[in-house]
Design an enzyme around this catalytic site. Structure first.
Site, PDB file in Angstrom:
ATOM      1  N   ASN A   1      39.722  39.873  42.710  1.00 32.28           N
ATOM      2  CA  ASN A   1      40.891  38.963  41.906  1.00 32.28           C
ATOM      3  C   ASN A   1      40.237  38.761  40.307  1.00 32.28           C
ATOM      4  OD1 ASN A   1      42.527  37.408  40.545  1.00 32.28           O
ATOM      5  ND2 ASN A   1      43.034  36.232  42.356  1.00 32.28           N
ATOM      6  N   HIS A  55      49.977  41.132  40.213  1.00 28.93           N
ATOM      7  CA  HIS A  55      48.719  40.862  39.471  1.00 28.93           C
ATOM      8  C   HIS A  55      47.598  41.927  39.961  1.00 28.93           C
ATOM      9  CE1 HIS A  55      45.328  38.573  38.253  1.00 28.93           C
ATOM     10  NE2 HIS A  55      44.885  38.196  39.495  1.00 28.93           N
ATOM     11  N   CYS A  80      45.334  40.646  33.019  1.00 25.79           N
ATOM     12  CA  CYS A  80      44.566  41.147  34.185  1.00 25.79           C
ATOM     13  C   CYS A  80      44.447  42.397  34.472  1.00 25.79           C
ATOM     14  CB  CYS A  80      45.139  40.540  35.559  1.00 25.79           C
ATOM     15  SG  CYS A  80      46.963  40.917  35.727  1.00 25.79           S
TER      16      CYS A  80
END
Length: 580
Positions: A281, A261, A122
């Site tokens: 996200n 994250h 990520c």
């Protein structure tokens, strides 16, 4: 006899790691005969199979996923992935909403188009989502800008400050349903999957892309300087001021970011007195705690919530019209000459961003096994005073400063040549908003001592004993320096004891020293660097001194003497300097 005891307790900021909840590794791999056999011919250094380019340097095999060359199958692999084989784009099963589009590298790319797959990268995908909204940068990354039926693509990536062109084929890992296992883009765009594969090749495997940081993703994709702001550091001087940080984000219009994250900042807005940040996200999933109009992972968050939910914010300073010079070198010790000193000439007032990297040169030196090395940058004015100093135990250090026109010296170094005898190579990048000239400067080892003395004087942290004797200290991010200044007209015997200190390495190879410091002389008697980046540091020291009788027969107190003797590699750090 005068004595001083002092304790410094330093606790590092919250370690920033990207924890990934989807780790993907294949259970079984099947290659069709045309890829499994060595039935390809060499044409202009290219390997062709059935008129398709086949990359012999990054095979569609287990080792390219896991870097475990001893594995022979994906059965019972510890991560239980469902990667079953590698397919060409025209063989991949695309989503229903994408089937109407032709295969392409770009099709009006947008940050919402990129979806992170089952690989824990990520940090890369959140950075790539930002770049997708800046076509002038994205198009520079993809040298091959059109879908190539031959399956050969060239991608431009910045490897620790130095641009590198990576050539790959378009065989991509897929699941048992023939859908892409890792990163994919909507509308049958290939840029995200190909960039991810190119970086996997550069680092040695897809697994090597796990658990990075967004700052590295932005550096790789843009080649521009990045600055990281800590939101959770227990040290007040390292914790970002949210008001100043908000101003920096708004003014820079650079979009970068962040924690456990990694998310991307897409936009910022102020409504009356309320401030909001628009985040994305990279998994493309709706956030339950925040409103989102679409199930695309994009949502608004109050600015005040950032410091509660995130550990770091990274700003990438993109300056399309800026000036850049990139240099390569190798660190030397401090015994003879300094090969990492550069003369900088600025004709105008200039904003500088100076980056120093410990480079990754080959696929065997990927981000997961960087050598233990620390880095420092010092900028000196023409009169020898310190303009700025920065130290880091990371793979890079960035120093940002605005300087008036004039001559400067940039000193790039590493204490690891003393602590570990690691003579690492380095990449130095200087970014500026005005033209400048940068030339390597031959210099004696005394430049290092002069530079650290200038750092201590700039820090202006002085403990006065009396009798003209004082101690100057400086520290930055795990590096602690101690200078004894003897302004008296008599030599002194000076003893230091650092026993009780935790998680530090001494440049003198010992925690206890005894030195003769001549009259009107200044000497760096100890420099300590953090041993383990993630652990606390505790610096405890005691010093004492006494004046010496200059009339003692047969004893010359005009020369410095050190017990134990200073090693040859560190002599340039500890050479005594006269006080005028």
């Amino acid at each position: 006899m005068k004595r001083l005891t002092k304790t410094h307790h330093i606790t590092p900021g919250t370690p920033f790691l990207l924890h990934v909840d989807h780790n993907v590794f294949p259970r079984d791999l099947h290659l069709s005969n045309k890829y499994a056999k060595d039935s390809f011919s060499s044409v202009a250094n290219l390997f062709i199979a059935d008129r398709k380019y086949f990359d012999p340097e990054f095979l569609p095999a287990l080792s390219s996923i896991t870097q475990r060359k001893e594995e022979t199958s994906f059965n019972d692999f510890e991560y239980g992935s469902n990667v079953t084989r590698w397919l060409r784009p025209e063989q991949i099963r695309w989503s229903k909403e994408s089937q109407q589009y032709p295969l392409s590298i770009f099709n009006d790319p947008h940050s919402k188009d990129i979806i992170q797959g089952r690989l824990g990268d990520c940090w890369l995908i959140s950075a790539l989502a930002l770049i997708a909204d800046i076509p002038e940068i994205l198009y520079k990354i993809m040298i091959t800008k059109q879908y190539n039926p031959a399956g050969l693509y060239k991608i431009r990536l910045c490897n620790r400050g130095i641009w590198r062109t990576v050539t790959i084929d378009d065989l991509l890992p897929v699941s048992e349903f023939d859908t892409l296992a890792f990163t994919r883009s909507l509308k049958k765009q290939l840029f995200a999957s190909l960039i991810e594969k190119a970086l996997a090749k550069m680092y040695g495997s897809y697994k090597a892309l796990e658990s990075g940081r967004c700052v590295e993703g932005l550096q790789i994709l843009t080649g521009e300087p990045c600055e990281v702001f800590s939101l959770h550091s227990v040290e007040s001087k390292k914790k970002a001021n949210l008001d100043i940080l908000w101003t920096n984000i708004v003014q820079s219009q650079a979009k970068g970011l962040e924690p456990d994250h990694a998310y991307s900042i897409l936009d910022v807005r102020q409504v009356a007195s309320r401030r909001f940040v628009r985040l994305r996200n990279p998994w493309g999933m709706k956030e339950r705690r925040f409103r989102s109009t679409d199930n695309d992972g994009v949502f608004w968050m109050p600015w005040e919530a950032m410091s509660l939910l995130f550990s770091e914010i990274t700003i990438c300073k993109i300056n399309a019209s800026g000036y850049k010079i990139r240099k390569r070198g190798q660190f030397s010790d401090f015994s003879s000459k300094v090969t990492s000193a550069y003369n900088l000439h600025c004709s105008y007032e200039t904003e500088l961003n100076i980056e120093l990297f410990n480079p990754v040169n080959t696929i065997t030196d990927n981000q997961s096994n960087d050598p233990a090395i620390d880095l420092f940058l010092i900028v000196l004015c023409s009169d020898g005073t310190c303009k700025q100093y920065k130290h880091s135990l990371d793979y890079y250090v960035t120093l940002s400063i605005t300087v008036p026109s004039g001559q400067y010296v940039i000193l790039a170094g590493s204490m690891s040549v003393v602590n570990y005898s690691i003579y690492s190579k380095f990449n130095l990048v200087v970014h500026a908003d005005q033209p400048f000239v940068l030339k390597e400067q031959p210099a004696s080892y005394e430049l290092v001592a002069n530079a650290f003395h200038a750092v201590a004087l700039q820090s202006n942290n002085r403990k006065v004993f009396g009798d003209g004797v004082s101690i100057l200290t400086f520290d930055d991010n795990g590096c602690f320096g101690f200078i004894c200044e003897n302004r008296s007209n008599r030599a002194i015997r000076f003893a230091s004891d650092f026993h009780g200190s935790i998680n530090v390495l001494p440049s003198r190879k010992t925690l206890r020293t005894n030195d003769i410091i001549p009259a009107r002389t200044r000497q760096l008697f100890a420099i300590y660097t953090r041993k383990v980046m993630s652990d606390d540091v505790n610096i405890v020291y005691q010093v004492e001194y006494s004046s010496l009788n200059t009339a003692t027969p047969g004893v010359d107190h005009t020369c410095a003497r050190n017990t134990p003797p200073i090693s040859v590699q560190a002599f340039g750090l500890h050479v005594p300097k006269p006080i005028y």
